[in-house]
Design a protein around this motif. Structure first.
Motif, PDB file in Angstrom:
ATOM      1  N   GLY A  37      37.454  44.177 -16.089  1.00  0.00           N
ATOM      2  CA  GLY A  37      36.443  43.281 -15.560  1.00  0.00           C
ATOM      3  C   GLY A  37      36.826  41.821 -15.543  1.00  0.00           C
ATOM      4  N   PHE A  38      38.064  41.521 -15.884  1.00  0.00           N
ATOM      5  CA  PHE A  38      38.489  40.120 -15.935  1.00  0.00           C
ATOM      6  C   PHE A  38      39.200  39.659 -14.658  1.00  0.00           C
ATOM      7  CE2 PHE A  38      38.256  41.417 -20.403  1.00  0.00           C
ATOM      8  CZ  PHE A  38      37.385  40.455 -20.885  1.00  0.00           C
ATOM      9  N   ALA A  39      39.721  40.598 -13.879  1.00  0.00           N
ATOM     10  CA  ALA A  39      40.477  40.231 -12.684  1.00  0.00           C
ATOM     11  C   ALA A  39      39.647  39.412 -11.713  1.00  0.00           C
ATOM     12  CB  ALA A  39      41.003  41.488 -11.989  1.00  0.00           C
ATOM     13  N   GLN A  40      38.358  39.714 -11.614  1.00  0.00           N
ATOM     14  CA  GLN A  40      37.512  38.995 -10.671  1.00  0.00           C
ATOM     15  C   GLN A  40      37.364  37.522 -11.036  1.00  0.00           C
ATOM     16  OE1 GLN A  40      34.260  41.699 -11.925  1.00  0.00           O
ATOM     17  NE2 GLN A  40      32.943  39.890 -11.781  1.00  0.00           N
ATOM     18  N   HIS A  41      37.693  37.181 -12.292  1.00  0.00           N
ATOM     19  CA  HIS A  41      37.577  35.790 -12.738  1.00  0.00           C
ATOM     20  C   HIS A  41      38.935  35.110 -12.917  1.00  0.00           C
ATOM     21  CE1 HIS A  41      33.434  36.853 -13.325  1.00  0.00           C
ATOM     22  NE2 HIS A  41      33.734  37.730 -14.260  1.00  0.00           N
ATOM     23  N   LEU A  42      40.013  35.791 -12.537  1.00  0.00           N
ATOM     24  CA  LEU A  42      41.351  35.206 -12.683  1.00  0.00           C
ATOM     25  C   LEU A  42      41.449  33.901 -11.888  1.00  0.00           C
ATOM     26  CD1 LEU A  42      44.329  35.525 -13.678  1.00  0.00           C
ATOM     27  CD2 LEU A  42      44.778  36.679 -11.492  1.00  0.00           C
ATOM     28  N   PHE A  43      41.911  32.847 -12.539  1.00  0.00           N
ATOM     29  CA  PHE A  43      42.042  31.519 -11.905  1.00  0.00           C
ATOM     30  C   PHE A  43      40.726  31.113 -11.217  1.00  0.00           C
ATOM     31  CE2 PHE A  43      46.546  33.156 -11.578  1.00  0.00           C
ATOM     32  CZ  PHE A  43      47.028  32.410 -12.635  1.00  0.00           C
ATOM     33  N   HIS A  44      39.622  31.425 -11.843  1.00  0.00           N
ATOM     34  CA  HIS A  44      38.299  31.249 -11.237  1.00  0.00           C
ATOM     35  C   HIS A  44      38.069  29.855 -10.668  1.00  0.00           C
ATOM     36  CE1 HIS A  44      33.924  30.531 -11.134  1.00  0.00           C
ATOM     37  NE2 HIS A  44      33.818  31.807 -10.872  1.00  0.00           N
ATOM     38  N   ASP A  45      38.392  28.838 -11.441  1.00  0.00           N
ATOM     39  CA  ASP A  45      38.098  27.466 -11.004  1.00  0.00           C
ATOM     40  C   ASP A  45      38.958  27.032  -9.824  1.00  0.00           C
ATOM     41  OD1 ASP A  45      36.218  27.343 -12.992  1.00  0.00           O
ATOM     42  OD2 ASP A  45      37.499  26.276 -14.410  1.00  0.00           O
ATOM     43  N   TRP A  46      40.077  27.706  -9.604  1.00  0.00           N
ATOM     44  CA  TRP A  46      40.948  27.406  -8.465  1.00  0.00           C
ATOM     45  C   TRP A  46      40.662  28.334  -7.286  1.00  0.00           C
ATOM     46  CZ3 TRP A  46      45.808  27.369 -12.088  1.00  0.00           C
ATOM     47  CH2 TRP A  46      45.853  26.152 -12.775  1.00  0.00           C
ATOM     48  N   ARG A  47      40.290  29.574  -7.574  1.00  0.00           N
ATOM     49  CA  ARG A  47      40.096  30.560  -6.501  1.00  0.00           C
ATOM     50  C   ARG A  47      38.789  30.373  -5.744  1.00  0.00           C
ATOM     51  NH1 ARG A  47      40.084  36.120  -9.055  1.00  0.00           N
ATOM     52  NH2 ARG A  47      39.565  36.839  -6.961  1.00  0.00           N
ATOM     53  N   PHE A  48      37.790  29.797  -6.426  1.00  0.00           N
ATOM     54  CA  PHE A  48      36.463  29.739  -5.818  1.00  0.00           C
ATOM     55  C   PHE A  48      35.944  28.305  -5.695  1.00  0.00           C
ATOM     56  CE2 PHE A  48      36.848  33.858  -7.971  1.00  0.00           C
ATOM     57  CZ  PHE A  48      36.640  34.716  -6.885  1.00  0.00           C
ATOM     58  N   GLY A  53      31.560  32.343  -8.160  1.00  0.00           N
ATOM     59  CA  GLY A  53      32.680  33.117  -7.647  1.00  0.00           C
ATOM     60  C   GLY A  53      32.352  33.887  -6.380  1.00  0.00           C
ATOM     61  N   LEU A  54      31.527  33.312  -5.526  1.00  0.00           N
ATOM     62  CA  LEU A  54      31.122  33.979  -4.282  1.00  0.00           C
ATOM     63  C   LEU A  54      31.763  33.350  -3.046  1.00  0.00           C
ATOM     64  CD1 LEU A  54      27.306  34.401  -5.058  1.00  0.00           C
ATOM     65  CD2 LEU A  54      29.133  36.103  -5.352  1.00  0.00           C
ATOM     66  N   GLN A  55      32.329  32.156  -3.210  1.00  0.00           N
ATOM     67  CA  GLN A  55      32.920  31.450  -2.071  1.00  0.00           C
ATOM     68  C   GLN A  55      34.406  31.180  -2.341  1.00  0.00           C
ATOM     69  OE1 GLN A  55      30.657  27.895  -1.060  1.00  0.00           O
ATOM     70  NE2 GLN A  55      28.771  28.844  -1.790  1.00  0.00           N
ATOM     71  N   PRO A  56      35.281  32.077  -1.898  1.00  0.00           N
ATOM     72  CA  PRO A  56      36.714  31.866  -2.110  1.00  0.00           C
ATOM     73  C   PRO A  56      37.205  30.592  -1.437  1.00  0.00           C
ATOM     74  CG  PRO A  56      36.257  34.117  -1.423  1.00  0.00           C
ATOM     75  CD  PRO A  56      34.985  33.338  -1.216  1.00  0.00           C
ATOM     76  N   ASP A  57      38.089  29.901  -2.115  1.00  0.00           N
ATOM     77  CA  ASP A  57      38.703  28.702  -1.538  1.00  0.00           C
ATOM     78  C   ASP A  57      39.872  29.170  -0.667  1.00  0.00           C
ATOM     79  OD1 ASP A  57      40.115  26.426  -0.919  1.00  0.00           O
ATOM     80  OD2 ASP A  57      40.031  25.576  -2.935  1.00  0.00           O
TER      81      ASP A  57
END
Length: 198
Positions: A37-48, A53-57
Motif C-alpha cells: 500500500g505504499f507504492a501509491q505514495h512513492l515520491f508523493h510530493d513530487w508526483r502529485f 494524490g489525485l492530480q499527477p504532475d
C-alpha cells in the motif's frame, strides 16, 4: 522474498542527489502495519499536484508515458538518506523497481533494500554520469548480474560489490532471519552442548 540472481530492465533517470526517505515516502503515509500500500505514495510530493494524490504532475518523470513499467531507478549520490524507515524501500519495490543505482547510499537504506530482496548497486560516479548521458539519448536497458557482480550495458560491464552474506541472501531469497532459521539445527546443537553454568 524472491530469489535474485539477474535482472534486465529499463532505466528511469532520476537526476537528483540526496533524496531522503521523507521524499521517498512522506511521514503521513506510514500508518500501515504491512509492507503493501505504499507504492501509491512513492515520491508523493513530487508526483502529485495535490495533497490527496489525485492530480499527477505531468512534468514529473515517473508520470511520463515513456517511463511506465521501468524497473531500474538511476539516481545520484546519498540516495535514501534521512530516517531509517523501512517503508522507503518497500514503496520503491512495490512500485515495480527491482534495482536502484547510485554512486552512494545511506547505510541503513542500503541494508533495508537487501533485507527485502531489492538490489542497491553502487557504481563509480563517472559511470553514473555516463549512464545519465546515455538516457538523454533515448531509452536505456541494462542487465544486472549478481553472480558475476556486474552491470551489463551492451558491450560494457561495470563492476559492483556485495558482501558474501548479502550476495547469499539475495541469491537464495532469504533475509537475516531466514538465514538464521536455516541453521537452527546448529544453533540448537550449540545451546544443547553449553555447560550448565553458561
Amino acid at each position: 522474498m524472491e530469489k535474485f540472481s539477474q535482472h534486465t530492465g529499463s532505466v528511469v533517470p532520476f537526476d537528483r542527489a540526496n533524496i531522503d526517505t521523507d521524499q521517498i515516502i512522506p511521514k503521513q503515509f506510514l500508518q500501515k502495519t504491512t509492507r503493501t500500500g505504499f507504492a501509491q505514495h512513492l515520491f508523493h510530493d513530487w508526483r502529485f499536484l495535490d495533497d490527496d494524490g489525485l492530480q499527477p504532475d505531468p512534468s514529473f518523470i515517473l508520470n511520463k508515458p515513456e517511463y511506465q513499467g521501468v524497473s531500474i531507478l538511476l539516481a545520484r549520490e546519498n540516495f535514501g538518506c534521512g530516517s531509517s524507515r523501512e517503508h522507503a524501500p518497500w514503496a520503491i519495490q512495490e512500485f515495480g523497481f527491482q534495482v536502484v543505482m547510485a554512486s552512494s547510499f545511506a547505510d541503513i537504506f542500503y541494508g533495508n533494500c537487501i533485507n527485502i530482496g531489492m538490489l542497491p548497486v553502487v557504481l563509480e560516479e563517472s559511470v553514473i554520469d555516463d549512464l545519465f548521458n546515455q538516457t538523454a539519448q533515448g531509452p536505456l536497458e541494462l542487465t544486472v548480474d549478481i553472480t558475476k557482480m556486474v552491470v551489463i550495458n551492451g558491450d560494457k560491464q561495470y563492476p559492483f560489490t556485495l558482501t558474501e552474506f548479502q550476495k547469499y541472501c539475495l541469491e537464495n531469497g532469504v533475509d537475516a532471519v531466514g538465514w538464521t532459521l536455516e541453521i537452527s539445527d546448529k544453533i540448537d546443537s550449540f545451546e544443547h552442548n553449553l555447560p550448565a553454568w553458561q
